[in-house]
Design a protein around this motif. Structure first.
Motif, PDB file in Angstrom:
ATOM      1  N   ILE A   1       3.651   3.366  -5.425  1.00 22.92           N
ATOM      2  CA  ILE A   1       4.488   3.868  -6.366  1.00 22.92           C
ATOM      3  C   ILE A   1       6.011   3.064  -6.295  1.00 22.92           C
ATOM      4  O   ILE A   1       6.257   2.266  -5.305  1.00 22.92           O
ATOM      5  CB  ILE A   1       4.794   5.378  -6.171  1.00 22.92           C
TER       6      ILE A   1
ATOM      7  N   ARG B   1       5.236   1.788  -1.093  1.00 15.61           N
ATOM      8  CA  ARG B   1       6.288   1.859  -2.239  1.00 15.61           C
ATOM      9  C   ARG B   1       6.930   0.529  -2.436  1.00 15.61           C
ATOM     10  O   ARG B   1       6.976  -0.572  -1.521  1.00 15.61           O
ATOM     11  CB  ARG B   1       7.401   2.921  -1.857  1.00 15.61           C
TER      12      ARG B   1
ATOM     13  N   ASP C   1       9.480  12.787  -0.306  1.00 11.97           N
ATOM     14  CA  ASP C   1       8.456  13.161  -1.177  1.00 11.97           C
ATOM     15  C   ASP C   1       8.815  13.451  -2.694  1.00 11.97           C
ATOM     16  O   ASP C   1       9.175  14.305  -3.095  1.00 11.97           O
ATOM     17  CB  ASP C   1       7.951  14.370  -0.868  1.00 11.97           C
TER      18      ASP C   1
ATOM     19  N   GLY D   1      -4.277   2.790 -11.847  1.00 16.14           N
ATOM     20  CA  GLY D   1      -4.775   3.608 -11.073  1.00 16.14           C
ATOM     21  C   GLY D   1      -4.385   3.390  -9.481  1.00 16.14           C
ATOM     22  O   GLY D   1      -5.148   3.857  -8.635  1.00 16.14           O
ATOM     23  N   SER D   2      -3.271   2.667  -9.326  1.00 10.91           N
ATOM     24  CA  SER D   2      -2.923   2.276  -7.935  1.00 10.91           C
ATOM     25  C   SER D   2      -2.208   3.661  -7.215  1.00 10.91           C
ATOM     26  O   SER D   2      -1.457   4.373  -8.040  1.00 10.91           O
ATOM     27  CB  SER D   2      -2.147   1.169  -8.050  1.00 10.91           C
ATOM     28  N   SER D   3      -2.313   3.713  -6.161  1.00 11.79           N
ATOM     29  CA  SER D   3      -1.487   4.559  -5.330  1.00 11.79           C
ATOM     30  C   SER D   3      -0.085   4.165  -5.042  1.00 11.79           C
ATOM     31  O   SER D   3       0.744   5.104  -4.563  1.00 11.79           O
ATOM     32  CB  SER D   3      -2.299   5.178  -3.869  1.00 11.79           C
TER      33      SER D   3
ATOM     34  N   ARG E   1       0.949  -1.277   0.015  1.00 11.02           N
ATOM     35  CA  ARG E   1      -0.071  -0.003  -0.044  1.00 11.02           C
ATOM     36  C   ARG E   1       0.772   1.383  -0.096  1.00 11.02           C
ATOM     37  O   ARG E   1       0.128   2.379   0.193  1.00 11.02           O
ATOM     38  CB  ARG E   1      -0.874   0.047   1.390  1.00 11.02           C
TER      39      ARG E   1
ATOM     40  N   GLN F   1       6.237   0.980 -12.343  1.00  7.71           N
ATOM     41  CA  GLN F   1       5.461   2.359 -12.172  1.00  7.71           C
ATOM     42  C   GLN F   1       4.416   2.546 -13.406  1.00  7.71           C
ATOM     43  O   GLN F   1       3.202   3.107 -13.183  1.00  7.71           O
ATOM     44  CB  GLN F   1       6.727   3.667 -12.216  1.00  7.71           C
TER      45      GLN F   1
ATOM     46  N   GLY G   1       0.440   3.021 -12.588  1.00  2.00           N
ATOM     47  CA  GLY G   1      -0.236   4.513 -13.075  1.00  2.00           C
ATOM     48  C   GLY G   1      -1.570   3.779 -13.942  1.00  2.00           C
ATOM     49  O   GLY G   1      -2.481   4.632 -13.434  1.00  2.00           O
TER      50      GLY G   1
END
Length: 298
Positions: free
Chosen positions: A190, A132, A241, A186-188, A130, A179, A183
């Motif tokens: 990374i 990285r 970030d 639509g996954s959060s 959920r 990645q 994308g």
């Protein structure tokens, strides 16, 4: 050292981190730092005794689970038995310049361990991840090339350095394609990558060290930075970030040493067509596929 340091890692309370190859080197440092910051840390190692010794030297919530990336049955067993959510998967384990060897499944040992093992592990665990996926690459990707006609060195005279370079280039191509797929789904989650520069680790190991092997390791030892410093790019890639497909590495001496920052990679490591082709072949070789799609994505 100025810039990002281990003290910049945020609180990891209530988060689960899996670190492969966490019994030594930068994997051990990475696991220790996350545990010190409150994470539940799983040391995924191929030697239980070494893993337990590493865990005993750490504070916090640390456990040891067996994982041999050179054996896909071990990878599948690890993933099958891991039912809980994962916030960070750190694909750290790897080896460099062993004598010509094969994995349990017949792959060239460096490509099979450094790339295919982590490829299979990541995709098998991905429905539970959920946060990285961080994959540790290397400056050796600079000398790597993907030979689709002979990925496993079955038809050429084996050369350890190019084989290692291929496996590390594969790590970056894997990160880029992962990645892209995340994308599209639509996954959060990374995917990022990092390299430690030149760090004093147990990466170069051999059961039968030759004179050339010992000389090479001695020369590397003259320019290495500590394992603590070598782990900083991984910690940065895991917590800073930064966007997906970022690549972190030391910022000084041409990437050999220094505080971590985002760094560049070669054009061949950014080749989307090669990345997709490598992904498709990796699925065929491992029997493991990308588990997400648009309808399943949260």
């Amino acid at each position: 050292m100025s810039g990002f340091s281990a003290s910049d890692v945020p609180s990891m309370t209530d988060r689960t981190v899996v670190v492969t190859g966490a019994n030594s080197g930068i994997g051990r440092v990475t696991a220790r730092v996350f545990a010190e910051h409150g994470a539940r840390v799983v040391l995924a190692v191929r030697n239980r005794e070494k893993g337990q010794a590493a865990a005993a030297a750490m504070t916090g919530d640390v456990e040891v689970r067996l994982l041999d990336l050179a054996d896909l049955s071990s990878v599948r067993a690890f993933a099958r038995d891991f039912a809980e959510p994962i916030d960070l998967l750190i694909n750290n384990a790897g080896l460099s310049l062993p004598p010509p060897s094969r994995t349990a499944d017949g792959f060239e040992l460096q490509f099979g361990t450094n790339h295919l093992g982590h490829f299979a592990l990541t995709n098998l665990l991905l429905p539970q991840i959920r946060g990285r996926v961080v994959t540790v690459a290397s400056l050796a990707h600079l000398i790597g090339s993907i030979d689709f006609t002979d990925l496993n060195w079955e038809h050429r005279r084996y050369r350890g350095n190019p084989a290692y370079g291929q496996s590390k280039l594969a790590n970056l191509l894997f990160t880029a394609e992962l990645q892209r797929r995340l994308g599209t789904a639509g996954s959060s989650v990374i995917a990022t990558a990092a390299h430690p520069g030149i760090s004093a680790t147990n990466l170069m190991r051999s059961e039968t060290p030759t004179l050339r092997y010992r000389a090479g390791k001695a020369m590397i030892g003259m320019v290495t930075q500590s394992g603590d410093d070598g782990a900083l790019p991984t910690l940065y890639a895991a917590t800073a970030d930064i966007p997906g497909d970022s690549y972190a590495g030391p910022g000084r001496l041409m990437g050999l040493r220094g505080a971590p920052r985002l760094v560049g990679r070669t054009a061949k490591a950014r080749n989307a067509e090669v990345a997709r082709r490598l992904w498709d072949i990796s699925e065929e070789l491992t029997g493991v596929t990308f588990p997400l799609d648009i309808r399943q994505a949260a």
